[in-house]
Design an enzyme around this catalytic site. Structure first.
Site, PDB file in Angstrom:
ATOM      1  N   TYR A 143       1.678   3.603  -9.041  1.00 39.74           N
ATOM      2  CA  TYR A 143       0.950   2.471  -8.477  1.00 39.74           C
ATOM      3  C   TYR A 143       1.523   1.194  -9.079  1.00 39.74           C
ATOM      4  O   TYR A 143       1.213   0.826 -10.210  1.00 39.74           O
ATOM      5  CB  TYR A 143      -0.541   2.599  -8.772  1.00 39.74           C
ATOM      6  N   ASP A 164       1.765   3.822  -3.902  1.00 39.64           N
ATOM      7  CA  ASP A 164       1.614   2.436  -3.451  1.00 39.64           C
ATOM      8  C   ASP A 164       2.557   1.582  -4.287  1.00 39.64           C
ATOM      9  O   ASP A 164       2.258   1.246  -5.427  1.00 39.64           O
ATOM     10  CB  ASP A 164       0.156   2.007  -3.637  1.00 39.64           C
ATOM     11  N   HIS A 215      -5.813   2.068   2.686  1.00 40.38           N
ATOM     12  CA  HIS A 215      -4.508   2.710   2.859  1.00 40.38           C
ATOM     13  C   HIS A 215      -4.681   3.998   3.675  1.00 40.38           C
ATOM     14  O   HIS A 215      -5.738   4.625   3.648  1.00 40.38           O
ATOM     15  CB  HIS A 215      -3.885   3.082   1.516  1.00 40.38           C
TER      16      HIS A 215
END
Length: 278
Positions: free
Chosen positions: A115, A155, A269
């Site tokens: 992330y 992500d 998402h």
């Protein structure tokens, strides 16, 4: 050879407890995932294991600050080994980078759930984002040397190309589409000027989503909760599978599990699901 491809799914859940309240459990039960990579878990390990259930082997790296970030890997079989360190000792990467090695019928795959910081242009938050991307750039060659079949998923909070953001013109000076950020991805996978940038012309990693879908807009994986972004498909492709060349060559299916309607979303998402025939 495995009887079926290894299915790796990655999703920023935007808080695992909220995602399950909105219906993530139904998606997971129907998707037959082998390895599940999560970002922004924002919960305790007990919360995470309780929600996923006993059939999952769970690795979790929470953030230093409680209730922030947090990455996890869940699998149907235990990992052979896992690692969490990234960058120099004084660099706090907690809750943002988690590696694990898995064995499948004589083959192995290394999966990283990551992330990347969202950043904010011209602020210390952006400096921290660049520090993380620097550490990631240093780690990628070592990861490729460690495992022939390796994939970094999650992500990554950067749209590499204009195809990756619907409103790219309005975001040229904003974090997520800054030239300096995009240059990192040029080095990871190659640049638009390269003859075949999706073949790993930089450090040798392949953007599986772009290779699979070709020169098309998206498919996007994140849409703001606000306004009509989801309904108008005004999104960003910031959730990636970056694979080593041999692993990328084994891809047999790639999909973004976009919800059918705004009120059926359980995160901002969408999951990115890839089948690897290793």
């Amino acid at each position: 050879m495995p009887t079926k491809p290894v299915r790796v799914a990655s999703v920023n859940v935007n808080g695992i407890r909220a995602a399950f309240r909105r219906g993530m459990g139904d998606w997971l039960a129907a998707r037959d995932v082998d390895i599940l990579a999560l970002q922004e878990v924002r919960a305790s390990t007990d919360d995470l294991t309780g929600l996923l259930g006993e059939e999952w082997d769970v690795l979790h790296d929470p953030a230093t600050a409680k209730g922030r970030a947090g990455v996890a890997l869940a699998s149907r079989r235990p990992a052979r080994i896992h690692r969490v360190a990234l960058g120099p000792d004084e660099f706090d990467s907690a809750g943002r980078w988690l590696e694990a090695d898995y064995d499948f019928d004589g083959s192995s795959i290394t999966v990283v759930s990551t992330y990347v910081h969202s950043g904010e242009a011209d602020t210390p938050k952006q400096v921290e984002k660049y520090r993380f991307l620097d550490a990631m750039e240093e780690r990628l060659p070592r990861l490729a040397a460690h495992a022939e079949h390796a994939v970094v998923v999650g992500d990554l909070n950067v749209g590499h190309r204009t195809l990756d953001i619907r409103n790219w013109k309005g975001n040229r000076k904003k974090a997520g589409f800054l030239p300096e950020e995009r240059a990192y991805f040029d080095r990871f996978v190659g640049s638009e000027e390269d003859a075949d940038y999706n073949a790993g012309a930089g450090l040798g990693w392949v953007d599986v989503g772009r290779r699979h879908h070709g020169e098309v807009e998206g498919p996007y994986s994140w849409w703001s909760w606000r306004g009509k972004a989801f309904d108008n498909d005004s999104g960003w492709r910031i959730d990636y599978h970056l694979a080593t060349g041999p692993l990328a060559a084994s891809v047999v299916d790639y999909s973004v599990d976009r919800a059918a309607a705004y009120d059926e979303r359980w995160s901002d998402h969408a999951p990115v699901v890839v089948d690897y025939a290793i």
